[in-house]
Design a protein around this motif. Structure first.
Motif, mmCIF file in Angstrom:
data_model
loop_
_atom_site.group_PDB
_atom_site.id
_atom_site.type_symbol
_atom_site.label_atom_id
_atom_site.label_comp_id
_atom_site.label_asym_id
_atom_site.label_seq_id
_atom_site.Cartn_x
_atom_site.Cartn_y
_atom_site.Cartn_z
ATOM 1 N N ASP A 171 0.778 -1.201 -0.088
ATOM 2 C CA ASP A 171 0.060 0.044 -0.016
ATOM 3 C C ASP A 171 0.937 1.114 0.088
ATOM 4 O O ASP A 171 1.313 1.467 0.977
ATOM 5 N N LEU A 172 0.909 2.065 -1.303
ATOM 6 C CA LEU A 172 1.864 2.988 -1.500
ATOM 7 C C LEU A 172 1.463 4.229 -0.534
ATOM 8 O O LEU A 172 2.128 5.169 -0.678
ATOM 9 N N ARG A 173 0.244 4.199 -0.152
ATOM 10 C CA ARG A 173 -0.366 5.414 0.709
ATOM 11 C C ARG A 173 -0.106 5.254 2.167
ATOM 12 O O ARG A 173 -0.435 6.095 2.928
ATOM 13 N N ALA A 174 0.630 3.974 2.470
ATOM 14 C CA ALA A 174 0.888 3.851 3.947
ATOM 15 C C ALA A 174 1.916 4.899 4.272
ATOM 16 O O ALA A 174 2.582 5.577 3.731
ATOM 17 N N ASN A 175 1.909 5.118 5.679
ATOM 18 C CA ASN A 175 2.957 6.158 6.137
ATOM 19 C C ASN A 175 4.297 5.531 6.457
ATOM 20 O O ASN A 175 5.180 6.509 6.040
ATOM 21 N N TYR A 176 4.605 4.459 6.581
ATOM 22 C CA TYR A 176 5.954 4.150 6.752
ATOM 23 C C TYR A 176 6.253 2.752 6.100
ATOM 24 O O TYR A 176 5.488 1.858 6.034
ATOM 25 N N VAL A 177 7.878 2.369 6.083
ATOM 26 C CA VAL A 177 8.267 1.357 5.790
ATOM 27 C C VAL A 177 9.171 0.952 7.145
ATOM 28 O O VAL A 177 10.290 2.050 7.465
ATOM 29 N N TRP A 178 8.905 -0.064 7.991
ATOM 30 C CA TRP A 178 9.782 -0.412 9.110
ATOM 31 C C TRP A 178 10.679 -1.509 8.688
ATOM 32 O O TRP A 178 10.414 -2.383 8.382
ATOM 33 N N PHE A 179 11.990 -1.123 9.263
ATOM 34 C CA PHE A 179 12.957 -2.305 9.147
ATOM 35 C C PHE A 179 13.672 -2.987 10.378
ATOM 36 O O PHE A 179 13.684 -2.118 11.247
ATOM 37 N N ARG A 180 13.719 -4.484 10.414
ATOM 38 C CA ARG A 180 14.576 -4.871 11.435
ATOM 39 C C ARG A 180 15.724 -5.632 10.895
ATOM 40 O O ARG A 180 15.402 -6.180 9.846
ATOM 41 N N CYS A 181 16.707 -5.681 11.758
ATOM 42 C CA CYS A 181 17.853 -6.093 11.209
ATOM 43 C C CYS A 181 18.494 -7.147 12.213
ATOM 44 O O CYS A 181 18.030 -7.361 13.325
ATOM 45 N N ALA A 182 19.515 -8.028 11.699
ATOM 46 C CA ALA A 182 19.855 -9.103 12.416
ATOM 47 C C ALA A 182 20.679 -8.557 13.719
ATOM 48 O O ALA A 182 20.916 -9.492 14.277
ATOM 49 N N ASP A 183 21.053 -7.511 13.812
ATOM 50 C CA ASP A 183 21.823 -6.992 15.055
ATOM 51 C C ASP A 183 20.836 -6.540 16.047
ATOM 52 O O ASP A 183 21.299 -5.893 17.045
ATOM 53 N N GLY A 184 19.760 -6.634 15.732
ATOM 54 C CA GLY A 184 18.509 -5.911 16.631
ATOM 55 C C GLY A 184 18.195 -4.533 16.234
ATOM 56 O O GLY A 184 17.327 -3.786 16.925
ATOM 57 N N TYR A 185 18.965 -3.822 15.255
ATOM 58 C CA TYR A 185 18.750 -2.646 14.875
ATOM 59 C C TYR A 185 17.445 -2.550 14.262
ATOM 60 O O TYR A 185 17.005 -3.494 13.342
ATOM 61 N N THR A 186 16.571 -1.456 14.675
ATOM 62 C CA THR A 186 15.310 -0.893 13.777
ATOM 63 C C THR A 186 15.481 0.240 13.383
ATOM 64 O O THR A 186 15.924 1.213 14.055
ATOM 65 N N SER A 187 14.325 0.612 12.214
ATOM 66 C CA SER A 187 14.222 2.045 11.953
ATOM 67 C C SER A 187 13.228 2.111 10.851
ATOM 68 O O SER A 187 12.948 1.289 10.135
ATOM 69 N N PRO A 188 12.577 3.316 11.122
ATOM 70 C CA PRO A 188 11.413 3.423 10.033
ATOM 71 C C PRO A 188 12.010 4.625 9.188
ATOM 72 O O PRO A 188 12.561 5.451 9.234
ATOM 73 N N ILE A 189 11.223 4.321 7.812
ATOM 74 C CA ILE A 189 11.388 5.620 6.914
ATOM 75 C C ILE A 189 9.944 5.939 6.314
ATOM 76 O O ILE A 189 9.197 5.015 6.300
ATOM 77 N N ASP A 190 9.844 7.143 5.971
ATOM 78 C CA ASP A 190 8.546 7.663 5.407
ATOM 79 C C ASP A 190 8.453 7.099 4.156
ATOM 80 O O ASP A 190 9.227 6.929 3.514
ATOM 81 N N MET A 191 7.100 6.990 3.872
ATOM 82 C CA MET A 191 6.839 6.320 2.427
ATOM 83 C C MET A 191 7.262 7.116 1.230
ATOM 84 O O MET A 191 8.003 6.663 0.309
ATOM 85 N N PRO A 192 7.167 8.533 1.288
ATOM 86 C CA PRO A 192 7.855 9.170 0.119
ATOM 87 C C PRO A 192 9.393 9.017 -0.040
ATOM 88 O O PRO A 192 9.706 8.935 -0.965
ATOM 89 N N THR A 193 10.010 8.858 1.052
ATOM 90 C CA THR A 193 11.355 8.604 1.092
ATOM 91 C C THR A 193 11.870 6.881 0.498
ATOM 92 O O THR A 193 12.688 6.710 -0.295
ATOM 93 N N ALA A 194 10.808 6.015 0.998
ATOM 94 C CA ALA A 194 10.924 4.903 0.440
ATOM 95 C C ALA A 194 10.516 4.693 -0.955
ATOM 96 O O ALA A 194 11.171 3.719 -1.779
ATOM 97 N N LEU A 195 9.766 5.789 -1.804
ATOM 98 C CA LEU A 195 9.366 5.538 -2.983
ATOM 99 C C LEU A 195 10.495 6.596 -3.882
ATOM 100 O O LEU A 195 10.349 6.439 -4.902
ATOM 101 N N HIS A 196 11.475 6.971 -3.228
ATOM 102 C CA HIS A 196 12.444 7.872 -3.964
ATOM 103 C C HIS A 196 13.181 7.042 -4.881
ATOM 104 O O HIS A 196 13.540 5.788 -4.552
ATOM 105 N N PRO A 197 13.634 7.740 -6.078
ATOM 106 C CA PRO A 197 14.259 6.682 -6.968
ATOM 107 C C PRO A 197 15.750 6.150 -6.613
ATOM 108 O O PRO A 197 16.128 5.183 -7.247
ATOM 109 N N GLN A 198 16.192 6.708 -5.834
ATOM 110 C CA GLN A 198 17.542 6.471 -5.328
ATOM 111 C C GLN A 198 17.671 5.565 -3.902
ATOM 112 O O GLN A 198 18.670 5.071 -3.687
ATOM 113 N N THR A 199 16.317 5.261 -3.191
ATOM 114 C CA THR A 199 16.238 4.689 -2.323
ATOM 115 C C THR A 199 16.546 3.053 -2.560
ATOM 116 O O THR A 199 15.632 2.542 -3.523
ATOM 117 N N GLN A 200 17.211 2.205 -2.089
ATOM 118 C CA GLN A 200 17.600 1.073 -2.769
ATOM 119 C C GLN A 200 17.688 -0.044 -1.704
ATOM 120 O O GLN A 200 18.361 0.029 -0.491
#
Length: 259
Positions: A171-200
């Motif tokens: 759902d590209l209208r959602a607010n965030y994409v939230w990431f969880r990592c193998a080292d326990g790290y977590t971080s959210p990014i806003d959807m406009p940033t997630a859809l930015h052409p350089q976000t990879q």
């Protein structure tokens, strides 16, 4: 005018109170606040808070930080690209940076690895590295800017995150994409940033498989944000409308943290 109750404390210098409380803010929030030159009176009217002691100064700064996030999100241009550089500008060796030493960095078995997907998506199937590698790849040479004040230029190859989100029916209208990592790290990014052409979704670095030091098996490369918003060793992503916080965000760092 705003119904503020002012408490006069003899000998209290409000300017110094705010300066002292500002030390609790991480860079670059602290630098931006101090460099902004806004008067204390204007900040008081803006936030509706009076500054009479250290606690009230800290509360004011928290509100300023949230305000700063909102302003950055409002002025973010999803079509504006971060600067790119020639191969000759690549920093070699590229620095390792984490809240632990390289010896303590996660060791993830690439053959067994699966990227878990959840939240507001049509397809929650997990993805292997081989499946991710079959998606269209792009290479970018961009600058990583660390909140600690240093920067380095790297060459990153991977799948545009927006391509992946479209593939899984997010759902590209959602607010965030939230990431969880193998080292326990977590971080959210806003959807406009997630859809930015350089976000990879990054799979490779400088012409090779992404090294362990830089986040193997995958990291999320976001050249429009500070380095701590580029999670490494990512094992899952969730598309969500809920703000779930993150490792550094929960410690006071601005969540948007754009450049």
């Amino acid at each position: 005018m705003f119904g503020l109750k002012r408490l006069i404390i003899p000998g209290v210098d409000k300017r110094l109170l705010v300066r002292d409380a500002t030390k609790l803010l991480p860079d670059p929030s602290r630098r931006r606040f101090l460099a902004g030159g806004a008067s204390l009176g204007a900040l008081t009217l803006l936030t509706g808070c009076d500054v009479v002691d250290q606690v009230s100064a800290e509360k004011l700064l928290v509100q300023i930080s949230k305000f700063n996030d909102a302003v950055q999100a409002a002025i973010f241009d999803p079509s504006q690209l971060a600067p790119s550089f020639p191969e000759s500008a690549i920093t070699r060796p590229f620095p390792f940076n984490a809240f632990y030493s390289l010896d303590e960095a996660p060791r993830v078995d690439g053959d067994q690895y699966r990227l878990e997907v959840s939240g507001l998506v049509n397809n929650t199937s997990a993805w292997s590295l081989a499946q991710l590698a079959q998606l269209p790849q792009q290479t970018q040479i961009t600058r990583h800017v660390c909140v600690e004040g240093w920067s380095a230029i790297g060459s990153w190859t991977g799948v545009p995150l927006r391509e992946f989100l479209q593939r899984i029916g997010a759902d590209l209208r959602a607010n965030y994409v939230w990431f969880r990592c193998a080292d326990g790290y977590t971080s959210p990014i806003d959807m406009p940033t997630a859809l930015h052409p350089q976000t990879q979704i990054t799979l490779g670095f400088d012409g090779t498989t992404l090294p362990r030091a830089y986040g193997y098996p995958i990291k999320i490369r976001i050249p429009t944000k500070l380095g701590f918003k580029n999670p490494k060793y990512v094992v899952s992503l969730e598309v969500t409308n809920d703000y779930k916080g993150g490792y550094w965000e929960d410690q006071g760092y601005n969540s948007f943290s754009g450049l």
